[in-house]
Scaffold this active site. Structure first.
Site, PDB file in Angstrom:
ATOM      1  N   GLY A  59       0.842  -1.191   0.000  1.00 29.90           N
ATOM      2  CA  GLY A  59       0.000   0.000   0.000  1.00 29.90           C
ATOM      3  C   GLY A  59       0.875   1.237   0.000  1.00 29.90           C
ATOM      4  CB  VAL A  60       0.427   4.506   1.730  1.00 31.86           C
ATOM      5  CG1 VAL A  60       1.203   5.804   1.836  1.00 31.86           C
ATOM      6  CG2 VAL A  60      -0.976   4.776   1.216  1.00 31.86           C
ATOM      7  CB  SER A  81       3.882   1.317  -3.229  1.00 28.61           C
ATOM      8  OG  SER A  81       3.418   2.444  -2.520  1.00 28.61           O
ATOM      9  CE  LYS A  84       1.720   5.839  16.049  1.00 31.51           C
ATOM     10  NZ  LYS A  84       1.118   7.019  15.372  1.00 31.51           N
TER      11      LYS A  84
END
Lengths: 441, 441
Positions: free
Chosen positions: B14-15, B18, B206
């Site tokens: 995906g973002v 890729s 996080k």
């Protein structure tokens, strides 16, 4: 977990060394857990053995540093002596005797890093020096490891706390340089001889180290263009404020636009108040990194002092000890790009030039012509009368004396120098009051 | 240098994926030089093979992720799928087949980090996840390695870009929450379903990871107290401004004063404008770390996005590949302190409480008595009439309605909760309009 301790020799027991020894003692259990084996302080080399050192066992103290690093049972040597010799000889001897080295020595790494790295590699040893750049702020490891898959194009940093303290005082109180230096000295931020700080030598050593690591090439102290802050005046700071800027002593490392060369320089510069570095106050350090994929990163913290520097030294100690146990070494010198370091004349930036001119018709035309003839494009011009009045954009040409402030578009340092040389030849220019670069836009 | 390439399997394209593939191709020479061997993208597992992916060789694409990680010739698996399954199963399979893993998966590491670390250790493999926390900003490595010789006491961070963008908009434009969220959505900063961001789930994952690494203990997502920002109003922001503060959604990890426990929480909080985190704008992230020797450090940068996250993934890839070549592994889980995570009630901080009260004599005395009875000491009280007028320090008790703003000294969350419960019982208190913690002082 291994129970036989790793043996550590400490060279130097001043502000940093004593703090390293203290933390190694008080936090021994944590260090053991994080390394996977105990670490033992096996010896401390000092110049003045008679000095009282609270909490440090007298039997560890020696004045014979060479014998200590030659003992043969030392796993890691921590060098916090500083300066070129005897530090360089001792580190080399340490490698020859199988030890890895953790150093806080910016001057040595900046002057002779390549040879030290080669010696470490030859003996399959580690050379770590996070503490050499900006104290406790993690910079060497992030640049060397976290950004190892990225391409760093620019490093812009406040890497000297003394000069940042001085400039911050000048900015916040309107004080002149001498007055601010006096305050820095009184508060212990500046040494009795402040030359290394105020002339930019300390920052230049750090710039050389940062540029080398960031661009995977070799940059030494001699490659770094260096200007100190002794000539920065209260008028410069006031002029910066009028532009929405503040003045900082910056270490700037850049990859050229074509990627075929790099530059490294240290000088005072105006940066916009909106830039994250502008708000770095007092003796704090901060380094701004621009990388192709990561974008803009900033690392901020105390850039000096016994405890912060010891923190960086001990982080390296843990890494080096872990490598020893694994029979491996960490990332060594990475200088494969072998990019040349371009001279200052090829640096491209903007400039703020303050001129003392005759306040009469035609002056602006003359000045503008000189800039044009040297290919330096003017962004804004501002005239302020000696009485302090300011008129923006249009220069009021009314006779008498005036300061003419010219801010240029981007131009090479060489073009700017020629322009300034020609300006000095004009009858109507009585003096070039100051030239300051404008960065971080 | 080794010429046989290290083989990399990429799970997800995906973002982030890729961008990882793109950089591995375009910067292959740099990666080879930095690793000491070439790396080869050996396969890419995707859900939708029919999607057009510019620059990615079609023969690398597979929909069978399990077969890819089981191939046996894969040295490193990069997992950028996200979510718990199938990511967890694939990572475990990767370890079983001799691969090390680089992951950007905060949800998985926060939920099940201990089991993943154990699996990595069992198979002498690495598990790296710098990209899981705050995108490109180096945090995992600095906390785990640079500060390995120090004692971290506090981590205070803006670790979610979407919510920072929303709060920044509310602060700079006076917009309400919905309006700011709409803008964030329109600009692509918020997803169509913004729950994970605005309810604090992303930040809580996080926080769990940061707390575990910082304090060398185990903290999971379930240990993190979590409040989102959906109830923050324009009035809260305005009230913060009056105090010289701004509102940020913070992830806060703290070691208790006695060192025997830790806490981790995510909630909106007021912080002083002078705090370095206050000036973190738009979708940027920043994490402030307080360590015993290092002092105060801050790490700043883009917390999300394809390129920044890919930068972090590739930095880890270089490290993991170097470890592979050295036959070593990097630092694994360090949870030796085994400190318990205390419940939210034991957290000690300051509070800003806004009450809707009857504006008549005796109200302040009643309110103050409730605080005193619950052991919560008041720092300042401010009354503002419904018309917007404000009177400092002394409450004007003039009949009608008023907002009473109380700022406390430090108190436990449990004491504050009891206080608020009791305030709600008072006839003169018509409502508790908002309660916000005050941090970073």
């Amino acid at each position: 977990m291994r129970t036989r301790p790793l043996k550590v020799a400490l060279l130097g027991c001043g502000v940093v060394g004593s703090e390293v020894a203290r933390i190694m003692t008080t936090h021994a259990d944590d260090l053991t857990a994080r390394i996977g084996a105990p670490v033992e302080l096996a010896g401390i080399a000092v110049r003045r053995p008679e000095k009282v050192r609270a909490g440090i066992p007298a039997e560890l103290i020696t004045t014979d540093a060479t014998a200590l690093v030659k003992r043969g049972d030392i796993d890691v040597v921590i060098e916090v002596i500083g300066g070129i010799e005897p530090a360089r000889g001792l580190i080399t001897t340490a490698f020859e005797h199988g030890a890895s080295v953790v150093s806080a020595n910016k001057a040595l790494v900046a002057a002779d890093g390549a040879a030290l790295h080669a010696a470490a590699e030859k003996h399959s040893a580690d050379l770590y020096y996070e503490a050499a750049v900006a104290g406790a702020i993690p910079l060497v490891r992030p640049l060397r490891e976290s950004l190892a898959g990225d391409k760093v194009n620019r490093v812009l940093g406040i890497v000297n706390g003394t000069t940042n303290f001085i400039l911050d005082k000048m900015d916040t109180t309107g004080a002149g340089y001498s007055e601010a230096l006096d305050e820095a000295t009184a508060l212990g931020y500046a040494e009795a001889d402040p030359t290394a700080d105020v002339e930019g030598f300390d920052a230049a050593a750090k710039a050389a180290i940062l540029a080398g690591i960031a661009f995977h090439t070799r940059v030494t102290m001699d490659d770094v263009h260096r200007e100190g802050l002794t000539e920065v005046t209260a008028a410069d700071i006031a002029s910066a404020k009028r532009m929405g800027c503040t003045v900082k002593l910056l270490a700037i490392c850049e990859r050229a636009a074509d990627g075929a060369s790099v530059t490294a320089r240290v000088h005072p510069a105006m940066i916009p108040l909106t830039h994250p570095l502008a708000s770095v106050r007092e003796a704090y350090n901060a380094v701004f990194v621009e990388a192709e994929a990561a974008g803009q990163l900033m690392f901020y913290g105390p850039g000096a002092g016994g405890s912060p520097t010891a923190s960086a030294v001990l982080g390296d100690l843990v890494a080096v000890c872990r490598n020893k146990l694994a029979g491996a070494t960490g990332p060594g010198e990475s200088a494969y790009t072998a990019l040349p370091v371009s001279p200052m004349g090829e640096v491209v930036t903007r400039y703020h030039i303050s001129l003392d001119v005759a306040d009469k018709p035609g002056v602006l035309a003359q000045v503008a012509t000189v800039f044009a003839e040297h290919g330096v494009s003017i962004d804004t011009v501002r005239q302020q009368g000696k009485g302090g009045g300011t008129s923006h954009s249009n220069v009021v040409e009314s006779g008498g004396e005036a300061d003419l402030v010219v801010v240029t578009h981007r131009a090479t340092d060489a073009a700017l120098s020629s322009t300034v040389g020609a300006l000095r030849e004009l009858d109507t220019v009585r003096g070039v009051v100051s030239i300051m670069r404008v960065e971080g836009e």
